[in-house]
Design a protein around this motif. Structure first.
Motif, PDB file in Angstrom:
ATOM      1  N   THR A  11       0.833  -1.167   0.004  1.00  0.00           N
ATOM      2  CA  THR A  11       0.083   0.071  -0.109  1.00  0.00           C
ATOM      3  C   THR A  11       0.859   1.305  -0.012  1.00  0.00           C
ATOM      4  N   LEU A  12       1.785   1.257   0.849  1.00  0.00           N
ATOM      5  CA  LEU A  12       2.570   2.380   0.857  1.00  0.00           C
ATOM      6  C   LEU A  12       3.458   2.622  -0.433  1.00  0.00           C
ATOM      7  N   LEU A  13       3.887   1.656  -1.131  1.00  0.00           N
ATOM      8  CA  LEU A  13       4.436   1.699  -2.369  1.00  0.00           C
ATOM      9  C   LEU A  13       3.664   2.326  -3.259  1.00  0.00           C
ATOM     10  N   LEU A  14       2.275   1.698  -3.496  1.00  0.00           N
ATOM     11  CA  LEU A  14       1.352   2.157  -4.305  1.00  0.00           C
ATOM     12  C   LEU A  14       1.123   3.805  -4.112  1.00  0.00           C
ATOM     13  N   ILE A  15       0.869   4.367  -2.780  1.00  0.00           N
ATOM     14  CA  ILE A  15       0.987   5.510  -2.682  1.00  0.00           C
ATOM     15  C   ILE A  15       2.104   6.451  -3.161  1.00  0.00           C
ATOM     16  N   GLY A  16       3.209   5.705  -2.911  1.00  0.00           N
ATOM     17  CA  GLY A  16       4.590   6.463  -3.332  1.00  0.00           C
ATOM     18  C   GLY A  16       4.545   6.842  -4.868  1.00  0.00           C
ATOM     19  N   ILE A  17       4.021   5.726  -5.839  1.00  0.00           N
ATOM     20  CA  ILE A  17       4.019   5.886  -7.031  1.00  0.00           C
ATOM     21  C   ILE A  17       2.894   6.544  -7.435  1.00  0.00           C
ATOM     22  N   THR A  18       1.704   6.849  -6.716  1.00  0.00           N
ATOM     23  CA  THR A  18       0.769   7.694  -7.212  1.00  0.00           C
ATOM     24  C   THR A  18       1.371   9.069  -7.041  1.00  0.00           C
ATOM     25  N   ALA A  19       1.877   9.469  -5.989  1.00  0.00           N
ATOM     26  CA  ALA A  19       2.519  10.712  -5.660  1.00  0.00           C
ATOM     27  C   ALA A  19       3.555  11.020  -7.137  1.00  0.00           C
ATOM     28  N   TRP A 228       4.921  -5.351  -8.296  1.00  0.00           N
ATOM     29  CA  TRP A 228       5.182  -5.736  -7.019  1.00  0.00           C
ATOM     30  C   TRP A 228       4.082  -5.781  -5.923  1.00  0.00           C
ATOM     31  N   ALA A 229       3.608  -4.588  -5.943  1.00  0.00           N
ATOM     32  CA  ALA A 229       2.840  -4.262  -4.944  1.00  0.00           C
ATOM     33  C   ALA A 229       1.257  -5.150  -5.287  1.00  0.00           C
ATOM     34  N   GLN A 230       1.034  -5.110  -6.504  1.00  0.00           N
ATOM     35  CA  GLN A 230      -0.262  -5.918  -6.650  1.00  0.00           C
ATOM     36  C   GLN A 230      -0.205  -7.327  -6.574  1.00  0.00           C
ATOM     37  N   SER A 231       0.987  -8.026  -6.460  1.00  0.00           N
ATOM     38  CA  SER A 231       1.104  -9.203  -6.192  1.00  0.00           C
ATOM     39  C   SER A 231       0.655  -9.470  -4.755  1.00  0.00           C
ATOM     40  N   HIS A 232       0.553  -8.510  -3.927  1.00  0.00           N
ATOM     41  CA  HIS A 232       0.058  -8.635  -2.328  1.00  0.00           C
ATOM     42  C   HIS A 232      -1.146  -8.232  -2.193  1.00  0.00           C
ATOM     43  N   LEU A 233      -1.833  -7.440  -3.201  1.00  0.00           N
ATOM     44  CA  LEU A 233      -3.046  -6.581  -2.950  1.00  0.00           C
ATOM     45  C   LEU A 233      -4.180  -7.114  -3.993  1.00  0.00           C
ATOM     46  N   PRO A 234      -5.327  -7.060  -3.537  1.00  0.00           N
ATOM     47  CA  PRO A 234      -6.632  -7.402  -4.464  1.00  0.00           C
ATOM     48  C   PRO A 234      -6.653  -6.048  -5.247  1.00  0.00           C
ATOM     49  N   ALA A 235      -7.106  -6.646  -6.599  1.00  0.00           N
ATOM     50  CA  ALA A 235      -7.213  -5.253  -7.599  1.00  0.00           C
ATOM     51  C   ALA A 235      -7.946  -4.408  -6.905  1.00  0.00           C
ATOM     52  N   ASN A 236      -9.224  -4.723  -6.442  1.00  0.00           N
ATOM     53  CA  ASN A 236     -10.163  -3.431  -6.200  1.00  0.00           C
ATOM     54  C   ASN A 236      -9.221  -2.433  -5.093  1.00  0.00           C
ATOM     55  N   ARG A 237      -8.689  -3.251  -4.223  1.00  0.00           N
ATOM     56  CA  ARG A 237      -7.867  -2.353  -3.165  1.00  0.00           C
ATOM     57  C   ARG A 237      -6.799  -1.275  -3.808  1.00  0.00           C
ATOM     58  N   ALA A 238      -6.361  -1.974  -4.731  1.00  0.00           N
ATOM     59  CA  ALA A 238      -5.030  -1.001  -5.418  1.00  0.00           C
ATOM     60  C   ALA A 238      -5.727  -0.117  -6.017  1.00  0.00           C
ATOM     61  N   ALA A 239      -6.938  -0.299  -6.825  1.00  0.00           N
ATOM     62  CA  ALA A 239      -7.381   0.611  -7.646  1.00  0.00           C
ATOM     63  C   ALA A 239      -7.632   1.964  -6.732  1.00  0.00           C
ATOM     64  N   ILE A 240      -8.287   1.616  -5.555  1.00  0.00           N
ATOM     65  CA  ILE A 240      -8.886   2.854  -4.695  1.00  0.00           C
ATOM     66  C   ILE A 240      -7.662   3.457  -4.320  1.00  0.00           C
ATOM     67  N   VAL A 241      -6.639   2.767  -3.869  1.00  0.00           N
ATOM     68  CA  VAL A 241      -5.446   3.562  -3.436  1.00  0.00           C
ATOM     69  C   VAL A 241      -4.978   4.258  -4.478  1.00  0.00           C
ATOM     70  N   MET A 242      -4.890   4.066  -5.702  1.00  0.00           N
ATOM     71  CA  MET A 242      -4.152   4.724  -6.853  1.00  0.00           C
ATOM     72  C   MET A 242      -5.168   5.805  -7.172  1.00  0.00           C
ATOM     73  N   THR A 243      -6.238   6.143  -6.717  1.00  0.00           N
ATOM     74  CA  THR A 243      -7.192   7.161  -6.938  1.00  0.00           C
ATOM     75  C   THR A 243      -6.573   8.502  -6.370  1.00  0.00           C
ATOM     76  N   LEU A 244      -5.518   8.180  -5.469  1.00  0.00           N
ATOM     77  CA  LEU A 244      -4.557   9.352  -4.805  1.00  0.00           C
ATOM     78  C   LEU A 244      -4.280  10.137  -5.827  1.00  0.00           C
ATOM     79  N   GLU A 245      -3.717   9.698  -7.175  1.00  0.00           N
ATOM     80  CA  GLU A 245      -2.893  10.262  -8.055  1.00  0.00           C
ATOM     81  C   GLU A 245      -3.633  11.766  -8.341  1.00  0.00           C
ATOM     82  N   PRO A 246      -4.712  11.982  -8.710  1.00  0.00           N
ATOM     83  CA  PRO A 246      -5.420  13.525  -8.690  1.00  0.00           C
ATOM     84  C   PRO A 246      -5.129  14.108  -7.478  1.00  0.00           C
ATOM     85  N   VAL A 247      -5.175  13.709  -6.352  1.00  0.00           N
ATOM     86  CA  VAL A 247      -5.016  14.450  -5.210  1.00  0.00           C
ATOM     87  C   VAL A 247      -3.395  14.796  -5.144  1.00  0.00           C
ATOM     88  N   PHE A 248      -2.446  14.109  -5.450  1.00  0.00           N
ATOM     89  CA  PHE A 248      -1.118  14.532  -5.526  1.00  0.00           C
ATOM     90  C   PHE A 248      -0.844  15.451  -6.810  1.00  0.00           C
TER      91      PHE A 248
END
Length: 303
Positions: A11-19, A228-248
């Motif tokens: 989750t932290l990695l996904l937040i980092g790459i969305t930033a 790598w991150a999505q090998s540990h997270l369900p796709a739906n959970r990853a998609a919601i975390v990645m909506t932080l992109e427009p916030v960043f």
């Protein structure tokens, strides 16, 4: 590392790459004003592919035939999404592009339910609706639907398909090799799209600096981290975390692009954060339940 800690790190990695992705929005707008979108993508992803081959050639050669086929398929899907989004961005506003691209948060659980027969929890649907409302509040100012918006919606569909595919087929052991194969394919598709008109290179140190940053950080590093991150997270959970992109993206536009912070931007960003925390809290509760019933968890992984 325990499954719960792996998911937290993912989750932290996904937040980092969305930033990182959010920081590129205004850079892409500047670059495609002085060079064709297809040429920009061809140069960007060719550099990224060379970098990934230099670092991950051993893991890539270790992939079996099926994993290579998966990587090729996912690379084509991602390349189509990138081309459609970048061309669409030249025909619509950044705010509309951000909102329509973000609809992959809705399309991801729909595709997962249809293609993979996954049961989507009500809490996830609630988070999806909250994130979509937040995206609209953050990004949408007026509404119109034309060529640019249509292309961007196509891009959102392919991004959702890529997220679902990564969630289904990526694994921690194959993440490095799989991301390298994807990047090589993305570069190849981008080059094919750019070659007919001739490939124009960036001009000036500033343009080259932007392209290198987007190639290495927002391209090579980001794709490996997502795989790598999505090998540990369900796709739906990853998609919601990645909506932080427009916030960043909004934060960088205010901090570096000279835009003003508005109440609408603050409210939309807050709604997306609430959606992310909702799905994260539900996910952590599921992690705890899984740890308390290891036989069921082992059975799930075997399936």
């Amino acid at each position: 590392m325990s499954p719960a800690r792996s998911r937290n790190l993912a989750t932290l990695l996904l937040i980092g790459i969305t930033a990182v992705w959010g920081s590129t929005f205004f850079l892409i707008r500047d670059v495609v004003q002085v060079m064709p979108p297809a040429d920009f993508l061809a140069v960007r992803f060719t550099i990224a592919a060379v970098a990934m081959l230099a670092v991950f050639w051993r893991p890539m050669l270790a992939l079996n035939r099926r994993e290579v086929q998966v990587g090729v398929g996912l690379g084509v899907v991602y390349a189509v999404a990138q081309i459609a989004q970048t061309v669409g961005l030249a025909h619509t506003s950044a705010s509309r592009s951000g909102f329509i691209t973000g609809t992959y948060v809705v399309l991801t659980p729909i595709l997962a339910a249809v293609l993979l027969r996954e049961r989507i929890p009500r809490s996830t649907w609630a988070a999806v609706l909250m994130a979509t409302a937040g995206l609209a509040t953050l990004s949408l100012n007026g509404f119109g639907f034309g060529f640019g918006e249509g292309l961007t919606l196509v891009a959102a569909g392919f991004y959702a398909l890529h997220i679902v595919g990564l969630g289904r087929y990526s694994s921690p052991a194959s993440a490095a090799g799989l991301s390298a194969v994807q990047m090589v394919v993305i570069a190849a598709v981008s080059l094919v799209a750019a070659v007919p008109g001739g490939i124009e290179l960036p001009s000036g140190a500033g343009a080259w600096a932007s392209v290198l940053y987007m190639a290495l950080m927002a391209g090579a590093v980001a794709l490996w981290a997502q795989t790598w991150a999505q090998s540990h997270l369900p796709a739906n959970r990853a998609a919601i975390v990645m909506t932080l992109e427009p916030v960043f993206a909004a934060g960088f536009a205010v901090g570096l692009g000279g835009e003003s912070l508005t109440v609408r931007m603050s409210l939309g960003g807050a709604m997306i954060l609430v959606a992310m925390y909702t799905v994260e809290l539900v996910g952590r509760r599921a992690d705890v339940n899984a740890q308390q019933s290891p036989p069921a968890e082992l059975l799930h992984h075997e399936v």
